[in-house]
Design an enzyme around this catalytic site. Structure first.
Site, PDB file in Angstrom:
ATOM      1  N   ALA C 241      40.742  46.061  35.449  1.00 55.08           N
ATOM      2  CA  ALA C 241      40.964  44.722  34.895  1.00 55.08           C
ATOM      3  C   ALA C 241      39.740  43.814  35.097  1.00 55.08           C
ATOM      4  CB  ALA C 241      42.206  44.114  35.524  1.00 55.08           C
ATOM      5  N   HIS C 242      39.855  42.607  34.598  1.00 53.46           N
ATOM      6  CA  HIS C 242      38.728  41.658  34.618  1.00 53.46           C
ATOM      7  C   HIS C 242      38.329  41.275  36.035  1.00 53.46           C
ATOM      8  CE1 HIS C 242      41.561  38.180  35.150  1.00 53.46           C
ATOM      9  NE2 HIS C 242      42.372  39.019  34.556  1.00 53.46           N
ATOM     10  N   ASN C 243      37.029  41.159  36.229  1.00 51.38           N
ATOM     11  CA  ASN C 243      36.438  40.696  37.491  1.00 51.38           C
ATOM     12  C   ASN C 243      36.645  41.660  38.660  1.00 51.38           C
ATOM     13  OD1 ASN C 243      37.138  38.017  35.881  1.00 51.38           O
ATOM     14  ND2 ASN C 243      35.405  37.604  37.208  1.00 51.38           N
TER      15      ASN C 243
END
EC number: 2.3.1.191
Lengths: 343, 343, 343
Positions: C241-243
């Site tokens: 997922a993001h980050n």
């Protein structure tokens, strides 16, 4: 894209404190920004970073009073957080406007209807009798099979496959390599142990403002439609089986699977790696925690479900704690057994 | 496609009761059909819908006697359910026949051998020394790497990638964006903490009548072959690792992962989100319920396995119930402890 | 490719015992090889197969003394296992060298910079301002969006989508239909129950020697970067997922999901179908067994975590055994209750 600090201040109705002519081209967190970046400070917890950041500019509330020296340029606004959000959206809009026109080679059937201001990337395929709405963007290597209808202002990223007869509303986003309209997993067992394929003749309907994650799959209905209602948001690598219906504004996290003919209510929040059995109904506003398995209909709305098989989260939490303590419980039981023997 | 009710009645050896000239172009459930649809009534539970449906026509058993007024046209046949299945299959056949010929631009290596009556969509890629059998359909944006062999009457939907040296039998269906023949996940740990890639030199063999779901991945063997035997049916988003072998007519539901070198028997039914450890053997006719984790070889055929780690479903069910009741069990234990203290 | 046994013996500094002119074109296990194959014998357990194999040639240690008759040709080398590994690598190199040049039609933006000795397959798309390093191979139907940078000696297999601004180091391998840089799953709930999309303006950075499996998805950061450090190896159908940040040389098996902003340390080994909650940190050298759910930060390095929610594997194993035995435990509790009543 590159802007001067002054241009950005104007965009945000802000005031510059420092060098107005500095150029910025990127948005960054205040603790990560470097030369050429613009950041914001809204949460006092992050104030320390203002004094050390090398971001070229930082957006702050106009009530903010620095307590130490700093080297960055400030943009003073009424509400730094809101201003930064505005900036994000403007930036996104500018990025999106870049894409327009039809790249070659692409394949657009002569019977397809294409709206105005669309983008169709190279190697995109638009089949017979398809309709593509105004301002919709179809990225390279997308395949859209015959008689599919895509609304206005949609974005279909590269590598997406849309099977025949799919209906997609307005403002939908489908991320790369997702598949919409693949055959439902329907096979009829035969006397000799083989399986006959059950023709999957329905379709998929995505209403408006639906978002589909990368590599997610949504199967077509056997008959009728698999339906994702207005505002449904689906993460990456999710499986939506045939004849499923997902209610308005329901959100589903990655790697979750919803089995055939299940109806999920509106405004539900489904965690990652959740499984749902087929032919069940899940009430509105149900929350299902990650890795749970929902095996039965959930009638009452607003429940929080957890575990596999899923039960009320509150109960599941108690069982979880006791599961961890099973060795201790068994030890206590042993002691009781010993004591009884001795009496 | 559009047919008159009379044409359909002829196809099904049926008799029309009502307007023979009505046109129908879609199949629909009796409770969902509208003008232009044809439905069927086989299960008496649905009889109520006959009197309210707006489907243009409904197929019914010729022994059926309506108890109320209705507005639809009836097609009387010997067996309504069988007739509707026939109709589904005819419809599917007609749909499938639409696709023929080679669209441009596509890329077909000069050393590839292409059968007769094939469909190759635009932006499809067929590499050096590949063979594509008669009547096989390769949809747009499919990539088939060198020396792969695809049998007769297969359907490879858009966005599928088939790596080099893959062998696919006859009558196979591979849904969109599936990947066949990607490298097995093989890395040898080195003294410095890095990993060296182990070359994956084997291939994938799909025998006849195999069906692969959208976005499913089947890794090539390190050496030898990853094999899916005759009639294997795999749902969407399934991972089949290197050197796995899946026996005849085994069915695997979505989001399941089978680890390297595991051999699954024939006529097994594997639920969704199941995991199987590597290097184990699972006997014929094993059933594994959804979200289970099979960690050990299953020697006896015909068992039903459940839980993670998986055990006999019967035992697992008991443990599941007691898990839910752990708070009560702990309470009972507490009471016993108290009573012993008091004695 | 085809070689004589003599050519292979020369490549391996070996000596032929038998027909030097035999031609071999495939590598195979000694128990599976047939005419035209070359195999090896290193493990004495497999010696029996030497006397029955129909492989054309078998590589053996030069100290090996056959105990029975055999029909294959032997290649005697110092270390049969090492020699075979050399052969695998040579074979892989030859295969890889086949691909060079730019096939047509492909789409390469006039503002893109393309290195030397690259391969770009037909229907591949390289967007504005992209950079592709020397010796990198981009297979057919790959889409690379604007301003992405790909290092040297990378292999990007068919159907991969790389979103804008992605940065990929040297010697990376991305398997078919993987997606790098799709939007993070970020939606802000609104008062009316709908969700507003949070613009995802960051990017994805893959450092050097990173391997990404087929149909795996790596989301771009909301701001900043999702980072996979040097030597990270990711299997098929994994969601990052993001980050998220994954430390050096960490290995993640299929169908695992890592939620937003989680930091996984270096040299970790994460099993298949594992879930990790968002915003947690997992220490270096953590091992997580398959199907576990890591819900909290793991501070101490080198732990083995298991279960959902994950705990020390040692404890989890005890709980697992007792879970299986819950019916027996409940029975024991019942007996204790009875005995107390009687006293």
């Amino acid at each position: 894209m590159e802007f001067t600090v002054e241009q950005i201040a104007q965009m945000l109705n802000g005031e510059v404190k420092g060098d107005k002519s500095l150029k910025v081209s990127q948005l960054a967190k205040i603790e990560e920004g470097t030369t050429g970046c613009i950041s914001f400070l809204a949460n006092p917890k992050y104030e320390q970073y203002l004094y050390t950041t090398t971001s070229s500019a930082v957006i702050v509330d106009n009530t903010f009073e620095p307590k130490k020296d700093y080297t960055t340029t400030l943009i003073l606004v009424k509400n730094a957080y809101a201003a930064f959000t505005t900036l994000l959206q403007e930036y996104q809009k500018i990025l999106a406007q870049n894409k327009k026109g039809i790249e070659q080679p692409s394949f657009i059937s002569s019977s397809a209807t294409i709206g105005t201001d669309v983008y169709i990337g190279a190697f995109a395929y638009v089949g017979d009798n398809c309709k593509v709405g105004n301002k919709t963007k179809i990225y390279p290597n997308v395949s859209i099979a015959e008689a599919s209808v895509i609304g206005e202002n949609c974005t279909i990223y590269s590598g997406v496959t849309i099977y025949h007869n799919t209906i997609i509303g307005d403002n939908c986003v489908i991320h790369a390599n997702a598949v919409i309209g693949s055959d439902g997993f329907g096979f009829a067992p035969q006397a000799d142990g083989t399986f006959a394929t059950i023709p999957q003749l329905g379709n998929v309907v995505l209403e408006n403002n639906v978002s589909i994650g990368a590599n997610t799959t949504v199967d077509r209905a056997t008959m009728g439609s698999t339906i994702l209602r207005d505002g449904v948001k689906i993460d990456n690598l999710v499986q939506i089986a045939h004849n499923v219906e997902i209610g308005k504004n329901t959100v589903i996290a990655a790697l979750t699977g919803i089995s055939g003919s299940t109806k999920v209510g509106s405004n539900c929040m489904i965690g990652g790696q959740v499984g749902m059995a087929g032919h069940i109904t899940v009430a509105d506003r149900t929350i299902v925690t990650a890795q749970s398995g929902v095996t039965k209909t959930v009638k009452q709305s607003g429940r929080i479900m957890a575990g596999s098989p899923a039960q009320d989260s509150h109960n599941n939490l108690k069982s979880q704690v006791l599961y961890k303590n099973l060795p201790k419980i068994e030890q206590r039981l042993k002691e009781v057994e010993e004591q009884i023997k001795q009496k």
